[in-house]
Motif scaffolding. Structure first.
Motif, PDB file in Angstrom:
ATOM      1  N   ASP A  41       0.669  -1.127  -0.037  1.00 13.24           N
ATOM      2  CA  ASP A  41       0.113  -0.065   0.028  1.00 13.24           C
ATOM      3  C   ASP A  41       0.935   1.256   0.066  1.00 13.24           C
ATOM      4  O   ASP A  41       0.617   2.162  -0.889  1.00 13.24           O
ATOM      5  N   ASN A 146      -6.097   1.057   2.106  1.00  9.60           N
ATOM      6  CA  ASN A 146      -6.928   0.925   1.042  1.00  9.60           C
ATOM      7  C   ASN A 146      -8.543   0.768   1.394  1.00  9.60           C
ATOM      8  O   ASN A 146      -8.883   1.025   2.597  1.00  9.60           O
ATOM      9  N   ILE A 169      -5.629   5.914  -2.369  1.00  6.16           N
ATOM     10  CA  ILE A 169      -6.064   4.639  -2.920  1.00  6.16           C
ATOM     11  C   ILE A 169      -7.094   4.120  -2.105  1.00  6.16           C
ATOM     12  O   ILE A 169      -7.297   2.764  -1.831  1.00  6.16           O
ATOM     13  N   LYS A 174      -8.112  -4.651  -2.255  1.00  4.43           N
ATOM     14  CA  LYS A 174      -6.622  -5.013  -1.937  1.00  4.43           C
ATOM     15  C   LYS A 174      -6.218  -5.718  -3.236  1.00  4.43           C
ATOM     16  O   LYS A 174      -5.069  -5.551  -3.830  1.00  4.43           O
ATOM     17  N   VAL A 177      -5.366  -2.961  -5.724  1.00  2.69           N
ATOM     18  CA  VAL A 177      -3.915  -2.325  -5.143  1.00  2.69           C
ATOM     19  C   VAL A 177      -2.897  -3.110  -5.766  1.00  2.69           C
ATOM     20  O   VAL A 177      -1.890  -2.581  -6.340  1.00  2.69           O
TER      21      VAL A 177
END
Length: 268
Positions: A41, A146, A169, A174, A177
């Protein structure tokens, strides 16, 4: 889990970078500061910030950190500085600050609560450091949370990694991401590493703490948004749905804005 065939990585990349640039320009700030943990992240967030062309400060803030986390953080920072001339870095060793803090506050016989409070203290010391550096350089603190963490299970520290100026973000789950990070050439060591908050000084993963992995939590988030209940599932699916629902419920104080006691107008 997001379908990689339909995920428009480059369009999303350009959209976030433009959003960041527009926000910083309107706020009349110089750029961004990002805490680098060695996780995906923060690697993605810092890469997106770097793409704006504005000064981007990457900060490593170890507190009794596991060596694997430190190595991944340093690898990412070195790669980013090599790719973008607007990226610079600082290392702020908060271990002595953390140890001094522990000496100045009362302890507790409840070991579980003590360990959790100290873990959250680590995150809040890092937040304080990021805002200090942001203040002296005129930078916005970019959040690295996230969507599943920030709005699903509330897996962050209030006024720690949750204390930020912007969240680039936080509308990506996830799996998204991962796809965007891979598109942006985040180091492979970070792409394959198990997600961890790094707040306990060991290698325990987010899954170890939560009891479910992010693909499972993402699934549960989608099911709950579609109106499903625990009665719709059995076995592992029921277990994961229960974990997600419990965390989503008890962490509403993180997910929702701070409650304000409104005073009737005729009282004032």
């Amino acid at each position: 889990m997001t379908n990689s065939d339909t995920f428009q990585a480059e369009k999303i990349n350009q959209h976030i970078v433009k959003w960041l640039l527009d926000y910083a320009t309107n706020a009349k700030v110089n750029g961004f500061v990002v805490g680098i943990s060695g996780g995906i992240d923060s690697a993605l967030t810092s890469t997106l910030c770097a793409q704006t062309g504005l000064p981007t400060l990457c900060v490593e803030m170890p507190i009794h950190q596991a060596e694997s986390h430190v190595n991944r953080a340093n690898e990412h920072i070195a790669q980013l500085k090599n790719r973008f001339p607007n990226v610079f870095s600082e290392r702020v060793d908060l271990t002595p600050v953390f140890e001094t803090f522990k000496l100045q506050v009362p302890s507790s016989e409840n070991e579980a609560k003590l360990n959790l409070s100290l873990a959250n203290t680590r995150a809040r010391l890092r937040m304080t450091s990021l805002y200090y550096l942001g203040g002296i350089h005129g930078l916005l603190v970019a959040g690295t949370g996230n969507k599943v963490e920030d709005f699903g299970v509330g897996f962050f520290t209030k006024y720690g990694d949750g204390g930020v100026d912007i969240s680039p973000i936080a509308d990506l789950v996830k799996s998204e991401v991962r796809l965007l990070a891979k598109h942006l050439q985040v180091p492979e060591s970070i792409l394959v590493a198990k997600p961890t908050d790094g707040l306990f000084g060991d290698d325990r993963s987010d899954e170890d703490q939560i009891g479910a992995n992010y693909d499972e939590l993402e699934w549960a988030m989608n099911q709950k948004e579609n109106g499903k209940t625990i009665e719709d599932f059995s076995g592992r699916e029921a277990e994961v749905f229960k974990i997600y629902s419990r965390l989503n419920s008890i962490n509403q104080h993180k997910i929702n804005p701070i409650p304000v006691c409104k005073i009737p107008k005729d009282f004032k």
